[in-house]
Design an enzyme around this catalytic site. Structure first.
Site, short mmCIF file in Angstrom:
data_model
loop_
_atom_site.label_atom_id
_atom_site.label_comp_id
_atom_site.label_asym_id
_atom_site.label_seq_id
_atom_site.Cartn_x
_atom_site.Cartn_y
_atom_site.Cartn_z
N GLY A 315 0.84 -1.20 0.00
CA GLY A 315 0.00 0.00 0.00
C GLY A 315 0.87 1.24 0.00
O GLY A 315 1.97 1.25 -0.55
N GLU A 316 0.35 2.32 0.60
CA GLU A 316 1.06 3.61 0.69
C GLU A 316 1.23 4.29 -0.66
O GLU A 316 1.84 5.35 -0.74
CB GLU A 316 2.46 3.45 1.32
N GLY A 317 0.77 3.69 -1.75
CA GLY A 317 1.07 4.23 -3.07
C GLY A 317 2.38 3.73 -3.64
O GLY A 317 2.85 4.24 -4.66
#
Length: 350
Positions: A315-317
């Site tokens: 996640g987190e980009g």
């Protein structure tokens, strides 16, 4: 139908498609030999409505929010406090997304969508907090319809601010303990797939925890009546960060930005956006296929292909950040690679 007062997203005009394809085919290479890069170059040209697409000020926004279900410690092995702790890690430059954005020279913004913590001012942090986390969807909707609309508008506002600084390539990330559970419920509702096909280990559930998580999410689905309205589905099971990404995607598409879709959770936010405005997918590049169970099935449901297969599920980009250089290279060859005529090279014989 768009019922959320989001800016309207028009389907891509293909009037330049022939000219763009001709330009791509006249580059000094066999036709199609740059594979997906050629598709991205064509898509960028259609989005920007030019034969000279360009990348300006690429950026990633990470939206963070807490989930009511996580406060009970029922669906996640990590405590809810980790959401706020990870936001501090972003602000201090210590997370994977910080490293990748620095390496790729991408602007990074963090948005407090609804973390159960009060942060002080920080140059990287934008405060769009709707509440101190969502409600527990085991007992009622995660958020009211008004809160969901406010979150979507806040996501749109965050995109608009970057667009006004010149950004035309944007990716989204998220942080929120419990948000894979929300994404699982959203995927099941929007696709009609059984919960078992959608659920995964999230931040690292073991087998017993996954069994418990499945049972709790089944309870959540049983607690609420079946719904057709995408806004109502998003409000019932989503998170503030997911709703903000849903609004952000619609705003970015309305501004004719190239939108990079990260992993499982961001893709479910796009799924909600696409149920509100189907044309948004025309503006999206799918960064990677997460190893989170359900993401591959979700991409197949949307009939799209990811750029990368790296077995990532952070996640987190981070997947979007890894895909950005690929997209930049696709647009760079369109801008700078010689044509057969300019390089005085014989083209293939017909």
């Amino acid at each position: 139908m768009n019922t959320t007062l989001m800016p309207p997203v028009a389907p891509l005009s293909r009037k330049l498609a022939g000219a763009l394809q001709e330009k791509i085919d006249q580059k000094t290479k066999p036709p199609g030999s740059l594979g997906r890069l050629e598709q991205i170059a064509l898509q960028a040209g259609l989005i920007q409505q030019t034969l000279q697409p360009e990348v300006r000020h690429p950026a990633i926004i990470v939206f963070a929010g807490d989930h009511g279900i996580a406060a009970e410690g029922l669906v996640n092995p990590y405590p809810q406090a980790v959401t706020a702790q990870m936001v501090y890690n972003f602000l201090n430059g210590g997370a994977a997304i910080n490293v990748f954005c620095k390496q790729q020279q991408l602007a990074l913004k963090i948005v407090d969508a609804g973390v159960n913590h009060i942060f002080g001012p920080h140059p990287l942090l934008t405060d769009h907090k709707i509440a101190m986390g969502t409600h527990n969807y085991l007992h009622g909707p995660a958020m009211s319809l008004d809160q969901c609309k406010l979150a979507m508008k806040a996501g749109a506002t965050a995109v608009l601010a970057l667009h006004q600084e010149g950004c035309n390539l944007i990716g989204f990330g998220e942080m929120g303990i419990g948000n894979t559970s929300s994404a699982t419920l959203l995927m099941s509702c929007f696709t009609g797939r059984p919960l078992e096909d959608c659920i995964g280990s999230g931040t690292g559930c073991n087998t017993q925890q996954l069994i418990q998580k499945t049972g709790i999410l089944q309870q959540a689905l049983a607690h609420h009546p079946p719904m057709q309205d995408p806004l109502q589905i998003l409000a019932t099971y989503g998170g503030f960060e997911i709703a903000m990404i849903c609004g952000a995607i619609q705003q970015a598409a309305a501004l004719r930005m190239l939108v990079v879709i990260d992993g499982f959770i961001v893709t479910t936010a796009l799924l909600a956006a696409a149920h509100m405005q189907p044309a948004v997918t025309d503006y999206c590049v799918f960064a990677h296929c997460s190893s989170e169970k359900g993401h591959q099935a979700l991409l197949q449901h949307m009939e799209v292909q990811p750029l990368l297969m790296l077995d990532m599920r952070l996640g987190e980009g981070t997947g979007a950040a890894m895909a950005m250089p690929v997209i930049q290279n696709a647009i760079a060859f369109m801008q700078h690679m010689a044509s057969f005529s300019s390089a005085h090279i014989s083209n293939r014989q017909h």
